[in-house]
Design an enzyme around this catalytic site. Sequence first.
Site, mmCIF file in Angstrom:
data_model
loop_
_atom_site.group_PDB
_atom_site.id
_atom_site.type_symbol
_atom_site.label_atom_id
_atom_site.label_comp_id
_atom_site.label_asym_id
_atom_site.label_seq_id
_atom_site.Cartn_x
_atom_site.Cartn_y
_atom_site.Cartn_z
ATOM 1 C CB ALA A 98 -2.893 -6.361 15.305
ATOM 2 C CB THR A 150 -4.081 -3.655 2.054
ATOM 3 O OG1 THR A 150 -4.266 -2.539 1.192
ATOM 4 C CG2 THR A 150 -2.592 -3.992 2.047
ATOM 5 C CG ASP A 151 -6.514 -2.073 -2.519
ATOM 6 O OD1 ASP A 151 -5.787 -1.570 -1.630
ATOM 7 O OD2 ASP A 151 -7.430 -1.432 -3.089
ATOM 8 C CD GLU A 152 -2.241 1.036 0.194
ATOM 9 O OE1 GLU A 152 -1.044 1.302 0.229
ATOM 10 O OE2 GLU A 152 -3.126 1.780 0.657
ATOM 11 C CE1 TYR A 176 -0.711 -1.140 5.884
ATOM 12 C CE2 TYR A 176 -1.260 -0.494 3.644
ATOM 13 C CZ TYR A 176 -1.598 -1.118 4.829
ATOM 14 O OH TYR A 176 -2.828 -1.728 4.949
ATOM 15 C CE LYS A 180 -1.840 -5.792 6.019
ATOM 16 N NZ LYS A 180 -2.396 -6.251 7.337
#
Length: 369
Positions: A98, A150-152, A176, A180
């Site tokens: 989520a 995430t890879d970000e 974002y 994360k």
Amino acid sequence: MCILCAQFCGGNFGEAGLKILVTGGAGFIGSALIRYLLERTDHDVVNVDKLSYSGSRATLSAINNSPRHLFEQQDICDGDALERIFASQRPDAVMHLAAESHVDRSIDRPADFIQSNIVGTYQLLETALAYFRASDEKARKRFRFHHISTDEVYGALAPEGPAFTETTAYAPNSPYAASKAASDHLVHAWHRTYGLPVVLSNCSNNYGPFQFPEKLIPLCILKAIRGEPIPVYGRGENVRDWLFVEDHAEALYRVLSDGRIGERYNVGGDCELSNLELVKKLCAVLDEQRPDDPVVPHSKLITYVTDRPGHDFRYAIDAGKIQNELGWRPTTDFEPGLHKTVSWYLDNLEWCRTVTQGEYAGERLGLRD
Ligand code: NAD
Ligand code: TDX
């Protein structure tokens, strides 16, 4: 050997018929994961999702009739609700997906990202830790908290730089990615400080059915079939590493089953494409499947628009660790995966209409009828 999924993992998570609490299971990747769990294992699933604009009952319709799936509409920021769900459902593991997930939206409205991605993860960790501590030894031994990221979080790569590994330093650039990254750090801290048995995974860009049409591929499909401009940010030179969502679902289950506690695993498709290359491929598939659309070839619709602020130039994942340790490899090549995805959207325009009727979606994307 995992008696349940020997053919997939040979793992140690493994008793049959466990209960997995999945957060974000009404979204794109969460729903693919639940379909995987219901089809490929015999575990039960408790799905906790607040149904934000990107989570939908229409997405759940394919899984809602399974007696092994229980849906709880709840916000993960609500600690009391989480405590009640843990106490009544007694999950053997948590898979936490989520989150607010769209970079452009994080630039417009970062507060939602701080709340769901950081505060929500904190609430879930606190609830899981209290539950873990109160469990008996056998349950504690089995329990896992899998955080999906995430890879970000690793920031932007130069054109020729080496791909992200699990030891690449965090350097998130968008609200974002920063939210994360913060949640990843919290998960790591709850392991190191309090002994919560966690595993983490960081994945590259997913594509496939049920992705909310704010993301590049579904947005371009819907714009292209209406004969509307296909918006490509900047010069379309930014590079992403694409993975079919069903391959991600399998990787997630492997990490849960066999991943070493406290470790992170990078997951990627080994499929780097510039946005322009990708959009051209997409247009070619649409030319085949929709020769009678208002504008054909669809590539005539490609339009360069103002770039995303702070737009990361390139992401690429080195997936060597999950390949070598857990034996996972993607099985869907990009071309067939893209064909499948386009066909799914064309067959499910009603789903697209339903999910874009909401407050945020239709207006911002210009997709309301
Ligand atoms: P999505 O936006 O499609 O789904 C997110 C789901 O989470 C929705 O169903 C939403 O209702 C739910 N949700 C959001 N906030 C919530 C809250 N406070 N309480 C309960 N439910 C809430 O996103 P997605 O693309 O499926 O991404 C799922 C996860 O995977 C995210 O954590 C994302 O960071 C991560 N991820 C996504 C990608 C990608 O390419 N899409 C790649 C790597 C990692
Ligand atoms: O209209 C568009 N035009 C465009 O050129 C949109 C929506 C995007 N883009 C570009 C921006 C990116 O370089 O396409 C690329 C992909 O964009 P998105 O689909 O918005 O994905 P991205 O920003 O890369 O993030 C996605 O992958 C990593 C997911 O949204 C994240 O949740 C995930 O963590």
